[in-house]
Design a protein around this motif. Structure first.
Motif, mmCIF file in Angstrom:
data_model
loop_
_atom_site.group_PDB
_atom_site.id
_atom_site.type_symbol
_atom_site.label_atom_id
_atom_site.label_comp_id
_atom_site.label_asym_id
_atom_site.label_seq_id
_atom_site.Cartn_x
_atom_site.Cartn_y
_atom_site.Cartn_z
ATOM 1 N N LEU A 30 5.223 -59.906 47.218
ATOM 2 C CA LEU A 30 5.299 -59.164 45.965
ATOM 3 C C LEU A 30 3.913 -58.927 45.383
ATOM 4 N N MET A 31 3.071 -59.943 45.429
ATOM 5 C CA MET A 31 1.721 -59.808 44.871
ATOM 6 C C MET A 31 0.898 -58.801 45.660
ATOM 7 N N ILE A 32 0.975 -58.846 46.975
ATOM 8 C CA ILE A 32 0.208 -57.914 47.802
ATOM 9 C C ILE A 32 0.737 -56.489 47.621
ATOM 10 N N GLY A 33 2.051 -56.331 47.640
ATOM 11 C CA GLY A 33 2.629 -55.010 47.452
ATOM 12 C C GLY A 33 2.322 -54.435 46.087
ATOM 13 N N TYR A 34 2.374 -55.258 45.060
ATOM 14 C CA TYR A 34 2.100 -54.785 43.703
ATOM 15 C C TYR A 34 0.637 -54.409 43.533
ATOM 16 N N SER A 35 -0.247 -55.140 44.173
ATOM 17 C CA SER A 35 -1.670 -54.844 44.001
ATOM 18 C C SER A 35 -2.081 -53.593 44.763
ATOM 19 N N PHE A 36 -1.426 -53.286 45.903
ATOM 20 C CA PHE A 36 -1.799 -52.098 46.673
ATOM 21 C C PHE A 36 -0.994 -50.871 46.265
ATOM 22 N N GLY A 38 1.457 -50.762 43.607
ATOM 23 C CA GLY A 38 1.723 -50.694 42.174
ATOM 24 C C GLY A 38 0.485 -50.349 41.380
ATOM 25 N N GLU A 39 0.455 -50.841 40.169
ATOM 26 C CA GLU A 39 -0.650 -50.538 39.267
ATOM 27 C C GLU A 39 -1.970 -51.112 39.751
ATOM 28 N N GLY A 40 -1.923 -52.187 40.465
ATOM 29 C CA GLY A 40 -3.114 -52.751 41.070
ATOM 30 C C GLY A 40 -4.026 -53.513 40.136
ATOM 31 N N LYS A 41 -3.571 -53.820 38.951
ATOM 32 C CA LYS A 41 -4.432 -54.512 37.993
ATOM 33 C C LYS A 41 -4.528 -56.000 38.317
ATOM 34 N N ASP A 42 -3.482 -56.711 38.023
ATOM 35 C CA ASP A 42 -3.462 -58.162 38.229
ATOM 36 C C ASP A 42 -2.283 -58.500 39.136
ATOM 37 N N PRO A 43 -2.546 -58.950 40.363
ATOM 38 C CA PRO A 43 -1.435 -59.234 41.277
ATOM 39 C C PRO A 43 -0.483 -60.314 40.768
ATOM 40 N N LEU A 44 -0.970 -61.232 39.949
ATOM 41 C CA LEU A 44 -0.103 -62.295 39.447
ATOM 42 C C LEU A 44 0.855 -61.806 38.365
ATOM 43 N N SER A 45 0.591 -60.628 37.793
ATOM 44 C CA SER A 45 1.462 -60.144 36.727
ATOM 45 C C SER A 45 2.837 -59.751 37.245
ATOM 46 N N VAL A 46 2.969 -59.487 38.547
ATOM 47 C CA VAL A 46 4.279 -59.145 39.096
ATOM 48 C C VAL A 46 5.214 -60.345 39.065
ATOM 49 N N LEU A 47 4.703 -61.527 38.927
ATOM 50 C CA LEU A 47 5.525 -62.730 38.882
ATOM 51 C C LEU A 47 5.950 -63.104 37.459
ATOM 52 N N SER A 48 5.504 -62.336 36.450
ATOM 53 C CA SER A 48 5.837 -62.663 35.067
ATOM 54 C C SER A 48 7.233 -62.161 34.712
#
Length: 62
Positions: A30-36, A38-48
């Motif tokens: 999820l973090m890798i997919g969100y950072s590439f 998605g928005e690409g800002k903070d990969p840890l934010s997808v876990l919030s």
């Protein structure tokens, strides 16, 4: 008789380890997919929780 319980305990520990590894790899994916993608800002934010609540609201129309 004791060896039977030892076998069951080892199998349960193995299943718990597999479940834990599955959750870790899911979070990493999820973090890798969100950072590439998605928005690409903070990969840890997808876990919030707030991010997941906004994703659920988009799909449910709320």
């Amino acid at each position: 008789m004791n060896s039977g319980w030892k076998y069951v305990r080892n199998q349960l520990a193995f299943l718990l380890l597999l479940a834990l590894l599955g959750l870790v790899f899911l979070a990493l994916g999820l973090m890798i997919g969100y950072s590439f993608i998605g928005e690409g800002k903070d990969p840890l934010s997808v876990l919030s929780w707030d991010k997941w609540q906004s994703i659920i609201n988009k799909f449910t129309g709320k």
